[in-house]
Design an enzyme around this catalytic site. Structure first.
Site, PDB file in Angstrom:
ATOM      1  N   ASP A 136      -7.068   4.171  -4.513  1.00 39.85           N
ATOM      2  CA  ASP A 136      -7.727   4.045  -3.212  1.00 39.85           C
ATOM      3  C   ASP A 136      -8.332   5.436  -2.969  1.00 39.85           C
ATOM      4  O   ASP A 136      -8.564   6.174  -3.932  1.00 39.85           O
ATOM      5  CB  ASP A 136      -6.711   3.633  -2.116  1.00 39.85           C
ATOM      6  CG  ASP A 136      -7.400   3.182  -0.828  1.00 39.85           C
ATOM      7  OD1 ASP A 136      -7.875   2.038  -0.774  1.00 39.85           O
ATOM      8  OD2 ASP A 136      -7.485   3.979   0.140  1.00 39.85           O
TER       9      ASP A 136
ATOM     10  N   LYS B 149       0.875  -1.193   0.000  1.00 41.13           N
ATOM     11  CA  LYS B 149       0.000   0.000   0.000  1.00 41.13           C
ATOM     12  C   LYS B 149       0.896   1.222   0.000  1.00 41.13           C
ATOM     13  O   LYS B 149       2.022   1.175   0.488  1.00 41.13           O
ATOM     14  CB  LYS B 149      -0.871   0.031   1.265  1.00 41.13           C
ATOM     15  CG  LYS B 149      -2.092   0.900   1.124  1.00 41.13           C
ATOM     16  CD  LYS B 149      -3.250   0.099   0.553  1.00 41.13           C
ATOM     17  CE  LYS B 149      -4.447   0.946   0.224  1.00 41.13           C
ATOM     18  NZ  LYS B 149      -5.597   0.100  -0.138  1.00 41.13           N
TER      19      LYS B 149
HETATM   20  P1  NDP Z   1     -12.964   7.667  -2.934  1.00 32.87           P
HETATM   21  O1  NDP Z   1     -11.893   8.658  -2.744  1.00 32.87           O
HETATM   22  O2  NDP Z   1     -13.513   7.440  -4.288  1.00 32.87           O
HETATM   23  O3  NDP Z   1     -14.187   7.987  -1.976  1.00 32.87           O
HETATM   24  C1  NDP Z   1     -14.013   8.083  -0.600  1.00 32.87           C
HETATM   25  C2  NDP Z   1     -15.314   8.510   0.029  1.00 32.87           C
HETATM   26  O4  NDP Z   1     -15.215   8.394   1.439  1.00 32.87           O
HETATM   27  C3  NDP Z   1     -15.669   9.942  -0.262  1.00 32.87           C
HETATM   28  O5  NDP Z   1     -17.064  10.071  -0.243  1.00 32.87           O
HETATM   29  C4  NDP Z   1     -15.038  10.664   0.934  1.00 32.87           C
HETATM   30  O6  NDP Z   1     -15.621  11.923   1.216  1.00 32.87           O
HETATM   31  C5  NDP Z   1     -15.299   9.694   2.050  1.00 32.87           C
HETATM   32  N1  NDP Z   1     -14.254   9.830   3.064  1.00 32.87           N
HETATM   33  C6  NDP Z   1     -12.920   9.660   2.882  1.00 32.87           C
HETATM   34  N2  NDP Z   1     -12.254   9.885   4.022  1.00 32.87           N
HETATM   35  C7  NDP Z   1     -13.196  10.199   4.926  1.00 32.87           C
HETATM   36  C8  NDP Z   1     -13.131  10.540   6.277  1.00 32.87           C
HETATM   37  N3  NDP Z   1     -11.948  10.597   6.939  1.00 32.87           N
HETATM   38  N4  NDP Z   1     -14.311  10.788   6.922  1.00 32.87           N
HETATM   39  C9  NDP Z   1     -15.487  10.725   6.257  1.00 32.87           C
HETATM   40  N5  NDP Z   1     -15.609  10.411   4.954  1.00 32.87           N
HETATM   41  C10 NDP Z   1     -14.477  10.153   4.309  1.00 32.87           C
HETATM   42  O7  NDP Z   1     -12.390   6.300  -2.329  1.00 32.87           O
HETATM   43  P2  NDP Z   1     -12.896   4.803  -2.565  1.00 32.87           P
HETATM   44  O8  NDP Z   1     -14.359   4.769  -2.780  1.00 32.87           O
HETATM   45  O9  NDP Z   1     -12.004   4.178  -3.547  1.00 32.87           O
HETATM   46  O10 NDP Z   1     -12.541   4.143  -1.139  1.00 32.87           O
HETATM   47  C11 NDP Z   1     -13.478   4.054  -0.074  1.00 32.87           C
HETATM   48  C12 NDP Z   1     -13.047   2.965   0.883  1.00 32.87           C
HETATM   49  O11 NDP Z   1     -12.983   1.711   0.196  1.00 32.87           O
HETATM   50  C13 NDP Z   1     -11.659   3.141   1.514  1.00 32.87           C
HETATM   51  O12 NDP Z   1     -11.668   2.609   2.809  1.00 32.87           O
HETATM   52  C14 NDP Z   1     -10.780   2.282   0.622  1.00 32.87           C
HETATM   53  O13 NDP Z   1      -9.596   1.878   1.288  1.00 32.87           O
HETATM   54  C15 NDP Z   1     -11.703   1.117   0.369  1.00 32.87           C
HETATM   55  N6  NDP Z   1     -11.410   0.287  -0.799  1.00 32.87           N
HETATM   56  C16 NDP Z   1     -11.303   0.825  -2.042  1.00 32.87           C
HETATM   57  C17 NDP Z   1     -11.072   0.013  -3.131  1.00 32.87           C
HETATM   58  C18 NDP Z   1     -11.023   0.539  -4.523  1.00 32.87           C
HETATM   59  O14 NDP Z   1     -10.916  -0.264  -5.446  1.00 32.87           O
HETATM   60  N7  NDP Z   1     -11.120   1.831  -4.754  1.00 32.87           N
HETATM   61  C19 NDP Z   1     -10.864  -1.435  -2.977  1.00 32.87           C
HETATM   62  C20 NDP Z   1     -11.067  -1.910  -1.620  1.00 32.87           C
HETATM   63  C21 NDP Z   1     -11.314  -1.067  -0.600  1.00 32.87           C
HETATM   64  P3  NDP Z   1     -14.870  13.264   0.738  1.00 32.87           P
HETATM   65  O15 NDP Z   1     -15.074  13.321  -0.730  1.00 32.87           O
HETATM   66  O16 NDP Z   1     -15.532  14.356   1.495  1.00 32.87           O
HETATM   67  O17 NDP Z   1     -13.429  13.086   1.122  1.00 32.87           O
HETATM   68  O1  2IT Z   2      -7.886  -1.668  -0.691  1.00 32.09           O
HETATM   69  C1  2IT Z   2      -7.838  -2.179  -1.819  1.00 32.09           C
HETATM   70  O2  2IT Z   2      -7.965  -3.389  -2.002  1.00 32.09           O
HETATM   71  C2  2IT Z   2      -7.638  -1.274  -2.962  1.00 32.09           C
HETATM   72  N1  2IT Z   2      -7.586  -0.066  -2.789  1.00 32.09           N
HETATM   73  C3  2IT Z   2      -7.469  -1.842  -4.347  1.00 32.09           C
HETATM   74  C4  2IT Z   2      -6.062  -2.303  -4.570  1.00 32.09           C
HETATM   75  C5  2IT Z   2      -5.743  -2.744  -5.945  1.00 32.09           C
HETATM   76  O3  2IT Z   2      -4.560  -3.029  -6.158  1.00 32.09           O
HETATM   77  O4  2IT Z   2      -6.600  -2.814  -6.823  1.00 32.09           O
END
Ligand code: NDP
Ligand code: 2IT
Length: 445
Positions: free
Chosen positions: A158, A118
């Site tokens: 992420d 990461k």
């Molecule tokens: P994005 O940046 O696309 O979206 C994040 C969302 O969460 C936004 O709505 C953001 O609001 C909100 N957010 C972020 N930080 C905070 C905080 N500290 N408090 C409140 N709201 C918060 O990210 P993703 O959708 O990609 O990721 C969301 C979650 O999923 C994370 O935990 C990530 O690690 C996990 N994840 C993502 C994967 C992926 O493929 N993208 C895979 C597996 C897990 P704002 O816009 O106001 O910051």
């Molecule tokens: O938390 C996660 O699994 C991710 N943000 C996706 C990682 C990846 O390599 O696709």
């Protein structure tokens, strides 16, 4: 745990992630004294390598900024390091170590050959112009490029890193190396990306929930669902929920949340996608646009999040770590939530998880439930290696089968170790065993 805390001070998220896994692993270590002797637990919590670097860049006004960049190369026993990059002001070494640690087990569960890593930076993309984001990404890659490669370490997105950032990062990598390789995943469809990768994490979390429900002969159709976040994972969670006939009633960002009793339909979801992905606005606009929806600003001093205090059957936390605390878990159980599928990484505190497990609800931990994202990254790597592209149907079918397999393995492992229905133990133990056996085979490294 005392030793973990002493060796890794001021890293509470990392302590929390290790504690949760260590609890499950006590069941394994009892049966496998050879793992204890080989100090596997001690080795698996120590990153193979941590790279930390300065990222200096210039904003549109000519002012200079200095951020801190990281890449944690946690474990390569079963494949090249693989995991996302997070750009958010809260990023620090402890947060990325927790994420890299979780990634090791998650990637092992996907059935694909990927180690865990990461990275990211304490850069805040909010309010920055495209040109500023591009300069930051380029400066970040100017150091990162020497530590990654298609057979070494393959980053992806992420929080704060989506299609735009992956493009800028990949562009600079290609320029520096003079090579077009599958070094990143989440790429654009015309330059090596895979269909379904943007959708994969949200779709996967919903497939996992559906598999859990099947064990009780139920389905998502007609169920009311709480979803947090409004980024990549939240958007495609709602997309799949709509397709399956469920009713998603909430979305949030770091400023507040909306509750839409009527349910978020395709038109409303389209609005959210444009708002968040193109205009980069706030979720409060949703309630201005659609009558009947109520916006509640986040109160940072409150001891609970009101988003989790609505009647529903299912919850898909899809924002960030520790967004469901003990009080929230109590509220959810009182409101009859009995399915929690974690789209985010470690969104539930230890106290919250204990309540869900004690109540015997269907609780899918992030390592299993959100593994669809990285699994589809693995499918992107496979397509890049073969220099071909599969169709939507092909990739979606593979994603579905992977989620089904992960569910099955977690269920069977939980049962085998004497805790049927406990997907936390199932995911931790099954993920660990694959990595542990590979480490045993490869000697003391
Ligand atoms: P994005 O940046 O696309 O979206 C994040 C969302 O969460 C936004 O709505 C953001 O609001 C909100 N957010 C972020 N930080 C905070 C905080 N500290 N408090 C409140 N709201 C918060 O990210 P993703 O959708 O990609 O990721 C969301 C979650 O999923 C994370 O935990 C990530 O690690 C996990 N994840 C993502 C994967 C992926 O493929 N993208 C895979 C597996 C897990 P704002 O816009 O106001 O910051
Ligand atoms: O938390 C996660 O699994 C991710 N943000 C996706 C990682 C990846 O390599 O696709």
């Amino acid at each position: 745990m005392a030793e973990v805390k002493a060796r890794n001070p001021v890293e509470p998220e990392f302590h929390q992630a290790v504690f949760e896994v260590a609890e499950s692993l006590s069941l394994v270590l009892e049966r496998h004294p050879e793992f204890r002797k080989a100090k596997l637990l001690e080795r698996i919590i120590e990153p193979e390598r941590v790279v930390m670097f300065r990222v200096a860049w210039q904003d549109d006004g000519g002012e200079l900024h200095v951020n801190r960049g990281f890449r944690i190369q946690m474990n390569s026993a079963i494949g090249p390091y693989k995991g996302g990059l997070r750009f958010h002001p809260t990023v620090n070494l402890g947060v990325l170590k927790f994420l890299a640690f979780e990634q090791v087990f998650k990637n092992a569960l996907t059935t694909l050959p990927m180690g865990g890593g990461k990275g990211g930076a304490d850069f805040d993309p909010k309010g920055k112009s495209d040109a500023e984001v591009m300069r930051f990404c380029q400066a970040f890659m100017c150091e990162l490029f020497r530590h990654i490669g298609p057979d070494t370490d393959v980053p992806a997105g992420d929080i704060g890193v989506g299609a735009r950032e992956i493009g800028y990062l990949f562009g600079m990598y290609k320029r520096l190396r003079n090579e077009f390789t599958g070094v990143m995943t989440g790429k654009g469809l015309t330059w090596g990306g895979s269909v379904i990768r943007p959708e994969a994490t949200g779709y996967g979390a919903v497939y996992f929930a559906a598999e859990m429900l099947k064990t009780r002969k139920q389905e998502l159709k007609g169920k009311t669902c709480l979803v947090s976040g409004s980024g990549n994972v939240a958007q495609y969670t709602v997309d799949k929920l709509i397709s399956l006939g469920a009713r998603a009633v909430t979305l949030s960002d770091s400023s507040g949340y909306i509750y839409d009793e009527a349910g978020i339909d395709r038109e409303k979801l389209g609005f959210v996608m444009d708002l968040k992905n193109n205009r980069r606005g706030r979720i409060s606009e949703y309630a201005e646009k659609f009558s009947g929806a109520v916006y509640t600003p986040l109160d940072p001093t409150a001891d609970h999040n009101p988003l989790w205090n609505h009647p529903a059957e299912c919850a898909f936390p899809s924002a960030t770590q520790n967004e469901i605390n003990e009080r929230d878990a109590t509220n959810m159980l009182r409101n009859k939530v009995f399915v929690v599928s974690e789209g985010a990484n470690m969104p539930t505190t230890i106290g919250g998880i204990e309540q869900f497990l004690d109540a015997g609800i269907l609780f899918g931990p992030g390592k299993a439930a959100n593994a669809g994202g990285v699994a589809t990254s693995g499918l992107e790597m496979a397509q890049n290696s073969m220099r071909i592209s599969w169709t939507r149907e092909e990739v979606d079918a593979r994603l579905f089968n992977i989620m089904k397999t992960i569910h099955e393995v977690c269920q069977n492992t939980a049962e085998k170790y004497g805790t049927p229905g406990n997907y936390v133990n199932g995911a931790n133990i099954a993920g660990f065993l694959k990595v542990a056996n590979a480490m045993m085979d490869q000697g003391v490294v």
